[in-house]
Design a protein around this motif. Structure first.
Motif, mmCIF file in Angstrom:
data_model
loop_
_atom_site.group_PDB
_atom_site.id
_atom_site.type_symbol
_atom_site.label_atom_id
_atom_site.label_comp_id
_atom_site.label_asym_id
_atom_site.label_seq_id
_atom_site.Cartn_x
_atom_site.Cartn_y
_atom_site.Cartn_z
ATOM 1 N N LYS A 99 -1.288 93.875 57.549
ATOM 2 C CA LYS A 99 -1.401 94.501 58.862
ATOM 3 C C LYS A 99 -0.039 94.962 59.387
ATOM 4 O O LYS A 99 0.044 95.951 60.112
ATOM 5 N N LEU A 100 1.025 94.261 59.038
ATOM 6 C CA LEU A 100 2.357 94.603 59.524
ATOM 7 C C LEU A 100 3.128 95.477 58.538
ATOM 8 O O LEU A 100 4.323 95.728 58.737
ATOM 9 N N ASN A 101 2.462 95.914 57.474
ATOM 10 C CA ASN A 101 3.070 96.803 56.478
ATOM 11 C C ASN A 101 4.280 96.143 55.812
ATOM 12 O O ASN A 101 5.317 96.777 55.586
ATOM 13 N N ILE A 102 4.144 94.853 55.512
ATOM 14 C CA ILE A 102 5.190 94.098 54.811
ATOM 15 C C ILE A 102 4.710 93.840 53.388
ATOM 16 O O ILE A 102 3.574 93.404 53.178
ATOM 17 N N THR A 103 5.552 94.103 52.424
ATOM 18 C CA THR A 103 5.204 93.845 51.028
ATOM 19 C C THR A 103 5.603 92.421 50.675
ATOM 20 O O THR A 103 6.754 92.024 50.871
ATOM 21 N N ILE A 104 4.643 91.651 50.161
ATOM 22 C CA ILE A 104 4.924 90.264 49.778
ATOM 23 C C ILE A 104 4.752 90.116 48.276
ATOM 24 O O ILE A 104 3.826 90.674 47.680
ATOM 25 N N ASP A 105 5.662 89.380 47.673
ATOM 26 C CA ASP A 105 5.596 89.113 46.238
ATOM 27 C C ASP A 105 5.954 87.647 46.019
ATOM 28 O O ASP A 105 6.978 87.161 46.536
ATOM 29 N N ILE A 106 5.107 86.934 45.281
ATOM 30 C CA ILE A 106 5.334 85.517 44.997
ATOM 31 C C ILE A 106 5.434 85.337 43.491
ATOM 32 O O ILE A 106 4.488 85.654 42.762
ATOM 33 N N GLN A 107 6.577 84.857 43.047
ATOM 34 C CA GLN A 107 6.809 84.539 41.642
ATOM 35 C C GLN A 107 7.051 83.037 41.532
ATOM 36 O O GLN A 107 7.769 82.458 42.361
ATOM 37 N N SER A 108 6.465 82.415 40.514
ATOM 38 C CA SER A 108 6.595 80.968 40.399
ATOM 39 C C SER A 108 6.544 80.538 38.948
ATOM 40 O O SER A 108 5.917 81.194 38.108
ATOM 41 N N GLU A 109 7.214 79.427 38.695
ATOM 42 C CA GLU A 109 7.199 78.818 37.366
ATOM 43 C C GLU A 109 7.048 77.316 37.544
ATOM 44 O O GLU A 109 7.809 76.690 38.303
ATOM 45 N N VAL A 110 6.062 76.753 36.875
ATOM 46 C CA VAL A 110 5.764 75.334 37.033
ATOM 47 C C VAL A 110 6.980 74.501 36.644
ATOM 48 O O VAL A 110 7.584 74.702 35.587
ATOM 49 N N LYS A 116 9.897 74.534 37.994
ATOM 50 C CA LYS A 116 11.184 75.135 38.339
ATOM 51 C C LYS A 116 11.236 75.650 39.773
ATOM 52 O O LYS A 116 12.305 75.714 40.374
ATOM 53 N N GLY A 117 10.107 76.055 40.326
ATOM 54 C CA GLY A 117 10.115 76.489 41.710
ATOM 55 C C GLY A 117 9.405 77.805 41.939
ATOM 56 O O GLY A 117 8.839 78.401 41.016
ATOM 57 N N THR A 118 9.467 78.245 43.192
ATOM 58 C CA THR A 118 8.745 79.444 43.625
ATOM 59 C C THR A 118 9.685 80.337 44.430
ATOM 60 O O THR A 118 10.499 79.838 45.215
ATOM 61 N N THR A 119 9.548 81.630 44.233
ATOM 62 C CA THR A 119 10.319 82.614 44.997
ATOM 63 C C THR A 119 9.369 83.529 45.749
ATOM 64 O O THR A 119 8.507 84.163 45.141
ATOM 65 N N VAL A 120 9.501 83.564 47.051
ATOM 66 C CA VAL A 120 8.694 84.440 47.908
ATOM 67 C C VAL A 120 9.594 85.551 48.430
ATOM 68 O O VAL A 120 10.643 85.271 49.021
ATOM 69 N N THR A 121 9.187 86.794 48.210
ATOM 70 C CA THR A 121 9.978 87.941 48.662
ATOM 71 C C THR A 121 9.169 88.738 49.670
ATOM 72 O O THR A 121 8.035 89.143 49.383
ATOM 73 N N LEU A 122 9.757 88.956 50.836
ATOM 74 C CA LEU A 122 9.155 89.798 51.868
ATOM 75 C C LEU A 122 10.004 91.050 52.009
ATOM 76 O O LEU A 122 11.200 90.954 52.313
ATOM 77 N N GLN A 123 9.394 92.199 51.780
ATOM 78 C CA GLN A 123 10.115 93.465 51.924
ATOM 79 C C GLN A 123 9.525 94.226 53.123
ATOM 80 O O GLN A 123 8.351 94.585 53.126
ATOM 81 N N PHE A 124 10.353 94.498 54.096
ATOM 82 C CA PHE A 124 9.929 95.137 55.333
ATOM 83 C C PHE A 124 10.065 96.659 55.199
ATOM 84 O O PHE A 124 10.835 97.154 54.363
ATOM 85 N N PRO A 125 9.341 97.411 56.005
ATOM 86 C CA PRO A 125 9.496 98.869 55.974
ATOM 87 C C PRO A 125 10.903 99.289 56.357
ATOM 88 O O PRO A 125 11.624 98.541 57.023
ATOM 89 N N LYS A 126 11.280 100.475 55.947
ATOM 90 C CA LYS A 126 12.590 100.994 56.311
ATOM 91 C C LYS A 126 12.715 101.079 57.829
ATOM 92 O O LYS A 126 11.741 101.357 58.531
ATOM 93 N N SER A 127 13.900 100.821 58.326
ATOM 94 C CA SER A 127 14.092 100.815 59.783
ATOM 95 C C SER A 127 13.806 102.183 60.355
ATOM 96 O O SER A 127 14.183 103.194 59.781
#
Length: 326
Positions: A302-313, A315-326
């Motif tokens: 709804k907020l036009n944010i791109t979310i990407d979740i990468q994880s490895e059992v 070792k951990g998890t990386t969550v990336t939030l990419q916002f629209p261009k200003s």
């Protein structure tokens, strides 16, 4: 055109059989003339052709609309004065009005449920706040630190219930502003400092101090809280750190949350955005409702944010939030 011929196929076949039978009877009659027989059959087919041409032009909008409905068009009203078209429009109007009335009743019931949930959560927050004040004033009592931790868990559950209820009315409850990401991250860390201490987990902040995004601060704060609390919850090794960093990547403000937790099973990753899906970690460690990440994914859309979740059992998890261009 195809639908028209399919609809009148039986009529044409019956007419041909009728012409064949009548023609056979007249042909077997000794007094019948061949020219009269051919003329009669010709007139019969001429009348049939005239009838089909008339019916096609009168009902062409009807057959065209039926054909279009298969290709995704949703305007079912048909222009024309033929009785079949008028009956079709009346039937659709009746069902449409009935459907609208049912939708209206459902909307009223849903709004009442949201209102009840909102009022209930606010009522529950009052005694929780009072208990928090009591435990802060009596800090010497040895059981109060654990009680404050449990009260914080109750607050998190109430916030999740409140935001879940409000999510269905998101369009009526959001305001886009210029938001300083670092300030929101620091607020979430401050709100959860007791949980960090309990887990002996250290936040490692690498933020672009001049980074601002255009979004709703209240909903973004809720999203960050869900993601950071999840990272804390599923980090079992003491003395590790939680990395939170932000920067501009390709002119897009980007926020990353990197934990050293248990990780997410590869089979669970495609399904973590489903409502009430807890996955292997939720069953193993408990305390999971399966709604937190579902709401985060829905809010990102709804907020036009791109979310990407990468994880490895392990070792951990990386969550990336990419916002629209200003």
């Amino acid at each position: 055109m195809t639908l028209f011929w399919r609809d009148h196929r039986l009529l044409i076949i019956v007419h041909i059989l009728q012409a064949f039978i009548v023609g056979s009877v007249l042909f077997l009659d000794p007094g019948a003339q061949g020219s009269s027989l051919i003329y009669a059959i010709f007139l019969s087919f001429l009348l049939l052709t005239g009838y089909l041409v008339y019916r096609y032009f009168v009902l062409a909008p009807y057959y065209r609309k039926l054909s279009e409905s298969k290709s995704g068009h949703h305007d079912f009203k048909i222009e024309g004065n033929h009785p079949l078209i008028l009956a079709h429009n009346q039937l659709l109007a009746h069902y449409y009005n009935q459907h609208q009335a049912e939708q209206h009743q459902l909307e009223i019931r849903k709004n009442k449920q949201v209102q009840f949930m909102t009022q209930w959560v606010h009522q529950m927050k009052t005694p929780v706040s009072v208990m928090n004040l009591i435990t802060q004033n009596e800090a010497d009592y040895h059981e109060y630190p654990a009680l404050r931790t449990e009260l914080k868990r109750i607050e998190k559950g109430l916030d999740l219930a409140l935001h879940t209820a409000r999510f269905e009315q998101f369009e009526q409850d959001f305001r886009i502003k210029s938001v300083h990401i670092q300030s929101l991250v620091q607020q979430v860390i401050q709100d959860n400092k007791r949980l960090f201490i309990l887990k002996e987990l250290y936040p490692k902040i690498k933020m672009n101090k001049e980074l601002y995004v255009s979004t709703d601060p209240k909903w973004l704060l809720f999203m960050l809280d869900q993601l950071i609390v999840n990272a804390i919850k599923y980090t079992k090794d003491k003395g590790t750190h939680l990395l939170i960093e932000s920067d501009l990547i390709g002119d897009c403000p980007t926020l990353r949350i990197v934990d050293q937790g248990v990780g997410i099973q590869a089979a669970d990753l495609p399904m973590i955005q489903r409502p009430f899906y807890t996955g292997d970690n939720g069953r193993k460690y408990g305390e999971s409702t399966g709604m937190g990440l579902h709401l985060v994914y829905g809010l990102c859309e709804k907020l036009n944010i791109t979310i990407d979740i990468q994880s490895e059992v392990g070792k951990g998890t990386t969550v990336t939030l990419q916002f629209p261009k200003s």
